[in-house]
Design an enzyme around this catalytic site. Sequence first.
Site, short mmCIF file in Angstrom:
data_model
loop_
_atom_site.label_atom_id
_atom_site.label_comp_id
_atom_site.label_asym_id
_atom_site.label_seq_id
_atom_site.Cartn_x
_atom_site.Cartn_y
_atom_site.Cartn_z
CE LYS A 49 18.07 1.88 0.64
NZ LYS A 49 17.18 0.71 0.57
CD GLN A 93 16.37 -1.37 -2.35
OE1 GLN A 93 17.14 -1.15 -1.42
NE2 GLN A 93 15.28 -0.65 -2.54
CG ASP A 116 15.71 -2.73 5.02
OD1 ASP A 116 15.69 -1.50 4.92
OD2 ASP A 116 15.94 -3.51 4.07
N1 GUN Z 1 12.31 -0.98 -1.21
C1 GUN Z 1 11.67 0.19 -1.01
N2 GUN Z 1 12.03 0.71 0.18
C2 GUN Z 1 12.91 -0.14 0.74
C3 GUN Z 1 13.63 -0.14 1.97
O1 GUN Z 1 13.54 0.75 2.81
N3 GUN Z 1 14.45 -1.21 2.15
C4 GUN Z 1 14.55 -2.23 1.27
N4 GUN Z 1 15.36 -3.24 1.56
N5 GUN Z 1 13.90 -2.26 0.13
C5 GUN Z 1 13.07 -1.22 -0.13
#
Ligand code: GUN
Length: 308
Positions: A49, A93, A116
């Site tokens: 990311k 996350q 998100d």
């Molecule tokens: N853990 C697995 N997928 C995601 C996501 O798209 N965003 C976040 N913040 N955590 C995750």
Amino acid sequence: MADIIDGNALSKSLREQIAETRHIAGVTPGLATILVGDDPASASYVRSKQRACERAGFYAEDVRLPEDITQAELEDVIRRMNAREEIHGVLVQQPLPTHINTEAVVAAVDPDKDVDGFHPVNLGRLMRGDRGFLPCTPFGIARLLSSAGISVSGKNVVIVGRSLLVGKPLALLLLAKVGPGGRLQETGDATVTVCHSRTRDLSSVTLGADILVCAMGRPEFVGADMVRSGATVVDVGINRVEDSTRPRGYRLVGDVMYDEVSEKAGAITPVPGGVGPMTVTMLLYNTLQSARNLYSQDPLSGARNESG
Ligand code: GUN
């Protein structure tokens, strides 16, 4: 042999468009990623990311916090990120350590910086068909299907997995009414069935799918016997399985037995290179939209700000 739905290629072209739009709009979208602890898979997602942000000309802040952080300390970090003008997206996350209340953490993110799309306000908007941040993986799947020329309208879509991050929001997105009076933003009008670990005779349901989405997080669970000939198969799983022949000691597999299912399906997303890169791409898109102030609510009038 199935057509391969190439998430890498679509991501590349969308990310170029995002970088160009950012440039034309004259904004520097800012994303703060917050990682608690040092789970290798989570650390690898956060790295990708961060890297994607930098390549698109975004500002990215990489916040790393110790595994034993308290709930109050973590929420305090989030509130400080919420308050910063140059940060347009705040992402925590998941999964979080077990002593942390994930629900409260998600709710601490400013809904107008919730790139998100996990905040209850944004999930509520999705439920209602209002504009708001869409969760990145469901959003990416919808884009992947539409760009492959696969309409979901009127189709039987079966989603295996009912998680709050993928299964449930995807069901709402694909179910949404499209056209006058409905949301204009994405693919919808599907007939959606959601299956889970307690579903009786799972194969009899999945065999009725025109489009089968596998999002249960179980390595290579779905075999050809569960897939109707010619169906579209979307594999959301990203599972690490031990493999001593690989330099890293593991390889990535999806929730689908790719080799046999790709012989039977009409189209399929590979792992890696299918849904995964699209999740990151839609995160960039949401952060750009946030920087352009497209989804924020005017607290005084309650009206949506759709300027720009
Ligand atoms: N853990 C697995 N997928 C995601 C996501 O798209 N965003 C976040 N913040 N955590 C995750």
